[in-house]
Design a protein around this motif. Structure first.
Motif, PDB file in Angstrom:
ATOM      1  N   ALA A 164       0.834  -1.202   0.000  1.00 58.86           N
ATOM      2  CA  ALA A 164       0.000   0.000   0.000  1.00 58.86           C
ATOM      3  C   ALA A 164       0.869   1.252   0.000  1.00 58.86           C
ATOM      4  O   ALA A 164       0.625   2.203  -0.754  1.00 58.86           O
ATOM      5  N   VAL A 165       1.888   1.253   0.845  1.00 56.81           N
ATOM      6  CA  VAL A 165       2.786   2.409   0.927  1.00 56.81           C
ATOM      7  C   VAL A 165       3.477   2.641  -0.420  1.00 56.81           C
ATOM      8  O   VAL A 165       3.577   3.778  -0.901  1.00 56.81           O
ATOM      9  N   LEU A 166       3.931   1.571  -1.042  1.00 54.05           N
ATOM     10  CA  LEU A 166       4.658   1.707  -2.302  1.00 54.05           C
ATOM     11  C   LEU A 166       3.753   2.197  -3.432  1.00 54.05           C
ATOM     12  O   LEU A 166       4.127   3.084  -4.197  1.00 54.05           O
ATOM     13  N   ALA A 167       2.564   1.621  -3.542  1.00 52.89           N
ATOM     14  CA  ALA A 167       1.648   2.055  -4.596  1.00 52.89           C
ATOM     15  C   ALA A 167       1.248   3.514  -4.415  1.00 52.89           C
ATOM     16  O   ALA A 167       1.193   4.282  -5.385  1.00 52.89           O
ATOM     17  N   VAL A 168       0.975   3.911  -3.182  1.00 46.24           N
ATOM     18  CA  VAL A 168       0.641   5.314  -2.906  1.00 46.24           C
ATOM     19  C   VAL A 168       1.839   6.210  -3.175  1.00 46.24           C
ATOM     20  O   VAL A 168       1.696   7.322  -3.708  1.00 46.24           O
ATOM     21  N   SER A 169       3.048   5.744  -2.867  1.00 52.66           N
ATOM     22  CA  SER A 169       4.257   6.538  -3.126  1.00 52.66           C
ATOM     23  C   SER A 169       4.399   6.845  -4.609  1.00 52.66           C
ATOM     24  O   SER A 169       4.766   7.964  -5.002  1.00 52.66           O
ATOM     25  N   GLY A 170       4.113   5.849  -5.456  1.00 57.61           N
ATOM     26  CA  GLY A 170       4.155   6.089  -6.892  1.00 57.61           C
ATOM     27  C   GLY A 170       3.044   7.024  -7.334  1.00 57.61           C
ATOM     28  O   GLY A 170       3.250   7.920  -8.168  1.00 57.61           O
ATOM     29  N   ALA A 171       1.845   6.847  -6.763  1.00 55.81           N
ATOM     30  CA  ALA A 171       0.693   7.651  -7.165  1.00 55.81           C
ATOM     31  C   ALA A 171       0.862   9.115  -6.793  1.00 55.81           C
ATOM     32  O   ALA A 171       0.501  10.016  -7.564  1.00 55.81           O
ATOM     33  N   ILE A 172       1.417   9.374  -5.627  1.00 58.59           N
ATOM     34  CA  ILE A 172       1.578  10.747  -5.160  1.00 58.59           C
ATOM     35  C   ILE A 172       2.514  11.530  -6.081  1.00 58.59           C
ATOM     36  O   ILE A 172       2.371  12.740  -6.243  1.00 58.59           O
ATOM     37  N   ARG A 173       3.431  10.819  -6.713  1.00 56.12           N
ATOM     38  CA  ARG A 173       4.413  11.490  -7.584  1.00 56.12           C
ATOM     39  C   ARG A 173       4.079  11.328  -9.067  1.00 56.12           C
ATOM     40  O   ARG A 173       4.945  11.468  -9.914  1.00 56.12           O
ATOM     41  N   GLY A 174       2.815  11.045  -9.361  1.00 59.43           N
ATOM     42  CA  GLY A 174       2.438  10.775 -10.736  1.00 59.43           C
ATOM     43  C   GLY A 174       1.646  11.846 -11.440  1.00 59.43           C
ATOM     44  O   GLY A 174       1.147  11.615 -12.533  1.00 59.43           O
ATOM     45  N   GLY A 175       1.504  13.016 -10.829  1.00 60.58           N
ATOM     46  CA  GLY A 175       0.854  14.110 -11.525  1.00 60.58           C
ATOM     47  C   GLY A 175      -0.571  14.397 -11.116  1.00 60.58           C
ATOM     48  O   GLY A 175      -1.100  15.470 -11.423  1.00 60.58           O
ATOM     49  N   ALA A 176      -1.245  13.443 -10.475  1.00 57.69           N
ATOM     50  CA  ALA A 176      -2.612  13.698 -10.006  1.00 57.69           C
ATOM     51  C   ALA A 176      -2.580  14.662  -8.822  1.00 57.69           C
ATOM     52  O   ALA A 176      -1.567  14.797  -8.129  1.00 57.69           O
ATOM     53  N   GLY A 177      -3.728  15.318  -8.564  1.00 58.05           N
ATOM     54  CA  GLY A 177      -3.766  16.299  -7.493  1.00 58.05           C
ATOM     55  C   GLY A 177      -3.975  15.718  -6.116  1.00 58.05           C
ATOM     56  O   GLY A 177      -3.643  16.349  -5.107  1.00 58.05           O
ATOM     57  N   ALA A 178      -4.546  14.514  -6.041  1.00 63.57           N
ATOM     58  CA  ALA A 178      -4.807  13.895  -4.748  1.00 63.57           C
ATOM     59  C   ALA A 178      -4.870  12.379  -4.914  1.00 63.57           C
ATOM     60  O   ALA A 178      -5.172  11.871  -5.998  1.00 63.57           O
ATOM     61  N   VAL A 179      -4.603  11.686  -3.814  1.00 65.49           N
ATOM     62  CA  VAL A 179      -4.644  10.224  -3.795  1.00 65.49           C
ATOM     63  C   VAL A 179      -5.602   9.786  -2.698  1.00 65.49           C
ATOM     64  O   VAL A 179      -5.456  10.186  -1.536  1.00 65.49           O
ATOM     65  N   ARG A 180      -6.585   8.976  -3.073  1.00 71.22           N
ATOM     66  CA  ARG A 180      -7.459   8.330  -2.088  1.00 71.22           C
ATOM     67  C   ARG A 180      -6.966   6.904  -1.899  1.00 71.22           C
ATOM     68  O   ARG A 180      -6.666   6.213  -2.870  1.00 71.22           O
ATOM     69  N   TYR A 181      -6.916   6.479  -0.653  1.00 71.82           N
ATOM     70  CA  TYR A 181      -6.473   5.121  -0.359  1.00 71.82           C
ATOM     71  C   TYR A 181      -7.572   4.337   0.324  1.00 71.82           C
ATOM     72  O   TYR A 181      -8.225   4.826   1.252  1.00 71.82           O
ATOM     73  N   VAL A 182      -7.766   3.095  -0.117  1.00 77.66           N
ATOM     74  CA  VAL A 182      -8.713   2.172   0.501  1.00 77.66           C
ATOM     75  C   VAL A 182      -7.990   0.850   0.732  1.00 77.66           C
ATOM     76  O   VAL A 182      -7.407   0.288  -0.203  1.00 77.66           O
ATOM     77  N   GLY A 183      -8.002   0.335   1.952  1.00 77.66           N
ATOM     78  CA  GLY A 183      -7.385  -0.965   2.193  1.00 77.66           C
ATOM     79  C   GLY A 183      -6.872  -1.131   3.601  1.00 77.66           C
ATOM     80  O   GLY A 183      -7.029  -0.255   4.463  1.00 77.66           O
ATOM     81  N   GLY A 184      -6.200  -2.274   3.807  1.00 74.42           N
ATOM     82  CA  GLY A 184      -5.751  -2.633   5.150  1.00 74.42           C
ATOM     83  C   GLY A 184      -4.439  -2.024   5.563  1.00 74.42           C
ATOM     84  O   GLY A 184      -3.940  -2.318   6.652  1.00 74.42           O
ATOM     85  N   GLY A 185      -3.847  -1.191   4.741  1.00 76.31           N
ATOM     86  CA  GLY A 185      -2.561  -0.583   5.086  1.00 76.31           C
ATOM     87  C   GLY A 185      -2.678   0.875   5.453  1.00 76.31           C
ATOM     88  O   GLY A 185      -1.701   1.637   5.323  1.00 76.31           O
ATOM     89  N   ALA A 186      -3.856   1.315   5.918  1.00 77.00           N
ATOM     90  CA  ALA A 186      -4.104   2.735   6.152  1.00 77.00           C
ATOM     91  C   ALA A 186      -3.102   3.357   7.120  1.00 77.00           C
ATOM     92  O   ALA A 186      -2.593   4.462   6.880  1.00 77.00           O
ATOM     93  N   ALA A 187      -2.820   2.677   8.219  1.00 80.29           N
ATOM     94  CA  ALA A 187      -1.908   3.253   9.219  1.00 80.29           C
ATOM     95  C   ALA A 187      -0.517   3.460   8.625  1.00 80.29           C
ATOM     96  O   ALA A 187       0.108   4.507   8.816  1.00 80.29           O
ATOM     97  N   ALA A 188      -0.040   2.471   7.879  1.00 79.43           N
ATOM     98  CA  ALA A 188       1.289   2.582   7.272  1.00 79.43           C
ATOM     99  C   ALA A 188       1.317   3.684   6.217  1.00 79.43           C
ATOM    100  O   ALA A 188       2.291   4.436   6.109  1.00 79.43           O
ATOM    101  N   VAL A 189       0.233   3.803   5.460  1.00 81.32           N
ATOM    102  CA  VAL A 189       0.173   4.832   4.420  1.00 81.32           C
ATOM    103  C   VAL A 189       0.187   6.224   5.046  1.00 81.32           C
ATOM    104  O   VAL A 189       0.939   7.121   4.608  1.00 81.32           O
TER     105      VAL A 189
END
Length: 479
Positions: free
Chosen positions: A253-278
């Motif tokens: 979860a952390v890795l996928a969000v890390s890529g998404a945050i640096r991919g040009g979109a304005g915001a990232v929504r996360y859904v899943g069991g890794g919320a605390a780590a994210v």
């Protein structure tokens, strides 16, 4: 863009051009390019020992004429004829007239062991299968002698149209190709054997049809990079949703969000069991504890990394695939998705398998996929009517539209073969999808930036290192 055309397209173009030119003009253009590259490789032509390993037909003729040009500049040139009765007559006469000598058998092997440079003129772009023993023995002697090997049009023994290698093939230091690149020069396993590529313009461009393969170059990536405008806000720039990770695999979860945050979109929504780590790593993430449907509006979804194999994971994948926005499916999502659900979608879908996952989706062995990467990515795109990014030593992107060229990613490094790098890529590509880029463009740009970031990262690298280097890769691409 760098373009590659099939053997048939090249032959058709050559025939059209030769009908307008004096006989032999194309061969002389090719030979001139070969000789120029050979001279560059040698550095000093006078006194250099050059061997032309020539088969029958025009490929051997190109090499013989190139050898003649170097002989006239003072090189000692020897031609080793693999089929003496079918050697190119004009090229052979030119070489002899320039002072070159012609040998075969044991004398040929001896000449190769003393060579500074060896031209591979064994077979042309229509060749099939691996090298036969006489040719293979000569090339192995060239490697042992540490001679520079220059392949004529493509390394003998590789398939020009697919990049497949079904037997022993030439390992070139440089490949000099004519008119256009051939697909096999850009796709592994053959690409690894081609060495440095040099394209010689022989006038085919006006006669070539649509390419079979194209490769993003720096300017192509820069042209499609999303850039916020003066009126942009985080929602106008696009919001990407990420369904990844689990209690067992929060890191995904952390890795996928890390890529998404640096991919040009304005915001990232996360859904899943890794919320605390994210949240610990990326507090700017919009975290939801419910289902994907309840997370809020997004312009694209990424689903799959580290989900595991539970009923809840399967339900989340199905729910994301039912959304009417672009969806990228990776990792566990590829195992959990229903093909019928993918085929029922009207919004774009991107699948990002590695060779093992592609093999499972196609019902083939991993070895078969890796040996035939081009056919595999095309077959997947057709079977799922989706854009497919096939990861590996050569990353390929195929559109669901069969007439569109397959894209080859030119960036990257073997150091990307590290845990979690694919999760970074999936988040990055999903974020680019959320900016409204077409699916094939988003996938191609993501692969380009991901590979460039890895090249800019000190090694040995980790997946998070690559994510941290993405802003540098982004800036590098804009300059």
């Amino acid at each position: 863009m760098r373009y590659a055309h099939t053997v048939q397209a090249v032959r058709d173009a050559e025939a059209a051009l030769m009908a307008r030119l004096p006989e032999g003009t194309l061969m002389q253009r090719a030979a001139a390019g070969l000789a120029t590259v050979g001279a560059d490789v040698l550095g000093r032509v006078y006194g250099a020992r050059v061997v032309v390993v020539a088969g029958s037909g025009s490929n051997g003729g190109d090499a013989l004429y190139a050898g003649a040009r170097l002989a006239r500049r003072g090189a000692g040139v020897t031609a080793v004829l693999l089929a003496p009765d079918r050697a190119h007559g004009g090229g052979l006469a030119a070489l002899r007239a320039a002072g070159g000598r012609v040998v075969d058998g044991a004398d040929g092997l001896a000449a190769v062991t003393r060579a500074h440079l060896v031209y591979d003129g064994i077979v042309g772009i229509g060749g099939k299968g691996g090298l036969r023993p006489p040719a293979a023995d000569l090339m192995n002697a060239a490697y042992d002698a540490r001679a520079a090997v220059v392949a004529v049009d493509l390394p003998s023994g590789v398939d020009a149209d697919t990049g497949e290698v079904t037997g022993e093939a030439v390992r070139a230091d440089v490949t000099v190709t004519f008119g256009t690149y051939k697909p096999g020069l850009l796709i592994d396993p053959a690409a690894e054997l081609a060495g440095a590529l040099r394209l010689i313009d022989i006038g085919l461009d006006p006669y070539l049809g649509a390419p079979a393969i194209e490769a993003f170059q720096h300017a192509d990536a820069a042209a499609v990079l999303p850039r916020p405008g003066a009126e942009s806000d985080k929602y106008r720039r696009g919001v990407v949703g990420v369904v990844a990770g689990s209690d067992r695999y929060p890191g995904a979860a952390v890795l996928a969000v890390s890529g998404a945050i640096r991919g040009g979109a304005g915001a990232v929504r996360y859904v899943g069991g890794g919320a605390a780590a994210v949240l610990a790593r990326h507090p700017e993430t919009l975290v939801s504890t419910g289902s994907p449907r309840a997370a809020g509006r997004v312009q694209a979804w990424v689903v799959g990394p580290g989900l595991g194999d539970t009923a809840a994971a399967r339900a989340a994948v199905a729910e994301v695939l039912a959304a009417d926005v672009p969806v990228l499916v990776d990792a566990d999502g590829l195992r959990l998705m229903s093909r019928d659900a993918v085929l029922a979608r009207t919004a774009p879908t991107v699948l990002t398998p590695h060779a093992g996952e592609a093999a499972a989706l196609l019902g083939r062995s991993r070895e078969a996929v890796e040996a035939s990467r081009l056919d595999s990515v095309r077959d997947l795109a057709a079977a799922f009517r989706a854009t497919v990014l096939l990861k590996g030593s050569t990353t390929l992107v195929a559109s669901p539209t069969a007439s569109e060229p397959v894209r080859v990613n030119p960036t990257g490094t073997p150091w990307l073969a590290t845990a979690g790098s694919g999760d970074i890529l999936s988040g990055l590509a999903g974020s680019l999808l959320a900016t409204s880029l077409p699916a094939p463009t988003a996938a191609s740009l993501a692969a380009y930036l991901h590979g460039l970031a890895a090249r800019l990262t000190p090694t040995p690298l980790t997946a998070l290192d690559v994510a941290e280097s993405l802003p540098t890769a982004w800036r590098n691409t804009t300059t």
